[in-house]
Write a protein that holds these residues in place. Sequence first.
Motif, short mmCIF file in Angstrom:
data_model
loop_
_atom_site.label_atom_id
_atom_site.label_comp_id
_atom_site.label_asym_id
_atom_site.label_seq_id
_atom_site.Cartn_x
_atom_site.Cartn_y
_atom_site.Cartn_z
N LYS A 23 -9.47 8.65 -12.74
CA LYS A 23 -10.15 9.68 -13.53
C LYS A 23 -9.21 10.86 -13.75
O LYS A 23 -8.42 11.20 -12.88
CB LYS A 23 -11.42 10.13 -12.79
CG LYS A 23 -12.49 9.06 -12.76
CD LYS A 23 -13.74 9.55 -12.04
CE LYS A 23 -14.82 8.47 -12.03
NZ LYS A 23 -16.03 8.90 -11.34
N PRO A 24 -9.29 11.47 -14.97
CA PRO A 24 -10.31 11.35 -16.01
C PRO A 24 -10.09 10.21 -17.01
O PRO A 24 -10.55 10.30 -18.15
CB PRO A 24 -10.22 12.70 -16.71
CG PRO A 24 -8.76 13.03 -16.63
CD PRO A 24 -8.31 12.52 -15.30
N ARG B 242 -3.00 11.54 -7.12
CA ARG B 242 -2.78 12.15 -5.80
C ARG B 242 -3.72 13.34 -5.60
O ARG B 242 -4.28 13.53 -4.51
CB ARG B 242 -1.33 12.62 -5.67
CG ARG B 242 -0.32 11.50 -5.51
CD ARG B 242 1.10 12.09 -5.53
NE ARG B 242 2.09 11.07 -5.41
CZ ARG B 242 2.69 10.72 -4.26
NH1 ARG B 242 2.35 11.33 -3.15
NH2 ARG B 242 3.60 9.78 -4.24
N ALA B 243 -3.86 14.13 -6.67
CA ALA B 243 -4.74 15.30 -6.57
C ALA B 243 -6.19 14.87 -6.34
O ALA B 243 -6.92 15.51 -5.58
CB ALA B 243 -4.63 16.14 -7.84
N GLY C 195 0.81 -1.21 0.00
CA GLY C 195 0.00 0.00 0.00
C GLY C 195 0.84 1.26 0.00
O GLY C 195 0.52 2.24 -0.69
N ALA C 196 1.95 1.24 0.76
CA ALA C 196 2.85 2.40 0.77
C ALA C 196 3.47 2.59 -0.61
O ALA C 196 3.60 3.72 -1.10
CB ALA C 196 3.93 2.20 1.83
N GLY C 197 3.86 1.49 -1.26
CA GLY C 197 4.42 1.59 -2.61
C GLY C 197 3.40 2.08 -3.61
O GLY C 197 3.72 2.86 -4.51
N TRP C 198 2.14 1.61 -3.46
CA TRP C 198 1.07 2.07 -4.34
C TRP C 198 0.93 3.59 -4.27
O TRP C 198 0.85 4.27 -5.30
CB TRP C 198 -0.24 1.40 -3.93
CG TRP C 198 -1.46 1.89 -4.66
CD1 TRP C 198 -1.92 1.46 -5.87
CD2 TRP C 198 -2.37 2.91 -4.22
NE1 TRP C 198 -3.06 2.15 -6.21
CE2 TRP C 198 -3.36 3.04 -5.23
CE3 TRP C 198 -2.45 3.72 -3.08
CZ2 TRP C 198 -4.41 3.95 -5.12
CZ3 TRP C 198 -3.50 4.63 -2.98
CH2 TRP C 198 -4.46 4.73 -3.99
N PHE C 199 0.94 4.12 -3.06
CA PHE C 199 0.80 5.57 -2.89
C PHE C 199 2.02 6.30 -3.45
O PHE C 199 1.89 7.35 -4.09
CB PHE C 199 0.61 5.92 -1.42
CG PHE C 199 0.39 7.37 -1.16
CD1 PHE C 199 -0.86 7.94 -1.36
CD2 PHE C 199 1.44 8.18 -0.75
CE1 PHE C 199 -1.07 9.30 -1.14
CE2 PHE C 199 1.24 9.54 -0.53
CZ PHE C 199 -0.02 10.10 -0.72
N ALA C 200 3.21 5.75 -3.24
CA ALA C 200 4.43 6.40 -3.68
C ALA C 200 4.50 6.54 -5.20
O ALA C 200 5.07 7.50 -5.72
CB ALA C 200 5.65 5.64 -3.17
N PHE C 201 3.92 5.59 -5.93
CA PHE C 201 4.02 5.59 -7.39
C PHE C 201 2.72 6.04 -8.07
O PHE C 201 2.51 5.75 -9.25
CB PHE C 201 4.42 4.21 -7.90
CG PHE C 201 5.86 3.87 -7.60
CD1 PHE C 201 6.88 4.40 -8.36
CD2 PHE C 201 6.17 3.05 -6.53
CE1 PHE C 201 8.21 4.09 -8.07
CE2 PHE C 201 7.49 2.73 -6.23
CZ PHE C 201 8.51 3.26 -7.01
N LEU C 202 1.87 6.75 -7.34
CA LEU C 202 0.67 7.31 -7.96
C LEU C 202 1.02 8.44 -8.90
O LEU C 202 1.90 9.26 -8.60
CB LEU C 202 -0.28 7.86 -6.88
CG LEU C 202 -1.15 6.88 -6.10
CD1 LEU C 202 -1.98 7.64 -5.07
CD2 LEU C 202 -2.06 6.09 -7.03
N PRO C 203 0.36 8.53 -10.06
CA PRO C 203 0.53 9.72 -10.90
C PRO C 203 0.03 10.97 -10.16
O PRO C 203 -0.77 10.88 -9.22
CB PRO C 203 -0.36 9.42 -12.12
CG PRO C 203 -0.57 7.94 -12.09
CD PRO C 203 -0.53 7.54 -10.66
#
Length: 458
Positions: A310-311, A244-245, A232-240
């Motif tokens: 999204k989008p 994140r926005a 889960g931490a890695g998932w968040f770290a590599f979010l576009p």
Amino acid sequence: MHYPWWYVHLLTSPMLIAAVAVVHVLIAHYAVGGGLFLALETRYAYRTGNKAYLGYLRQHAWFFILFTMVFGALTGVGIWWTIGLSSPLATQTLIGIFVFGWAMEYVFFIIEIISAFIFFYYWGRPNPRSHQAMAWIYAFSAWMSLVLIAGITAFMLNPGGWLDNRSFWVGFFNPQFLPQTVSRTGGAFLLASLYVFLHASIKARDEALRHLVVRRAARLAMVGAALVVVGGAGWFAFLPESARAALESAASLNVMGALLLALTGIVFAMLYLVPFRNPGWVSPGFAILFLVCGTAAFATGEFIREAVRKPYIVYNVVTSSQMLPSQIPGLKQTGYLNGGVWTRAFVVSNYPQVMSEGRVDTKRLPDLPEADQVRLGQVIFQYHCNNCHSAGRGYSAVGPLMRGWNQATIQGIVENLEAVNFFMPPFAGTSEEAAILSKYLETIALPRPAGMRTSGAR
């Protein structure tokens, strides 16, 4: 470009996908984690000569196969049916990009079926070594299915360098591949343990046997919990950046994120305090509550994972309005109604007066009677907006969102969708098409609530 539209009244088609997919995901992860549990515990039972434990594992294997192979297969077919109808372009794109991956997954699925049935139906006939081998073949094949699917679903969130060279392997080993594989593997271990707790609390009548089953399943669950945190931490770290926005700005995702953290904390605390430290406390009631909390946390995580794209449906590849980003500038010039076989055929059949040289002349649309403009606006809504929004009522309905808006306000927003809300795709049509879409939307916009004062009222 367009496919025939599919409208699911009130719910919307993407939410129907979610309803089917979440059920399947909860079963599929049990198929992976449960396979490892059976392989590990069958080896342990043979090694220790525990016939009572082997008898329990045979009972569990019957439940496991019935649940994962039968119900899991039905929901798996249901996913393909729903995504093919509601997201055909995204489905076509993913099949085209990952045809080799889907073929590999199908082969592993066949191996899963064969090995699982041999493992259960030939119980007691082969020697222990051969019997255990079937369990391990199943466990490995099921995990490989998870790895392959994780790579493809991770691509949908962050395709990485695939856009530059279109390589299968670059797309598969995208930035989200490892985090999602780790977190899904952990989730499989954790969910499988929750199913084991429930099954053992009902079927393992002997107290000593029940405690043994619960303790050993708890070990797998603790490993799963650790993997979920790391992944889960890695998932968040590599979010576009856009994902994140979306997490920061969407109120519903803020609530879902808080709910996910709360449920995850509850599951981890319950896991440590009861099955790991006090296995005697695992009753059917506790196991049901535990499973409900665990599946709720898992489903919440799936909702967040889907929503932050999204989008796009496939990030930077297919928009949530079922278009390729490269097609949008051209449609803004030539007209959205010209972009699809079905929309153009509808106009030819009903409004030939706006056709010119086989194409819709969008500059003639304002000459149509008002009722016909509204009707064509509804057609555009069905193809362009229906993939995310219901109309007057239902999930993500646009009618309540536009309370009290007039046509000029609506048109201004339609023409600048991506500027008004960054997680909305651009409107892919001409200004004349934006006008007739706005006229239709005005007809379904709900009135301003009675009694509310406008600015400046005394």
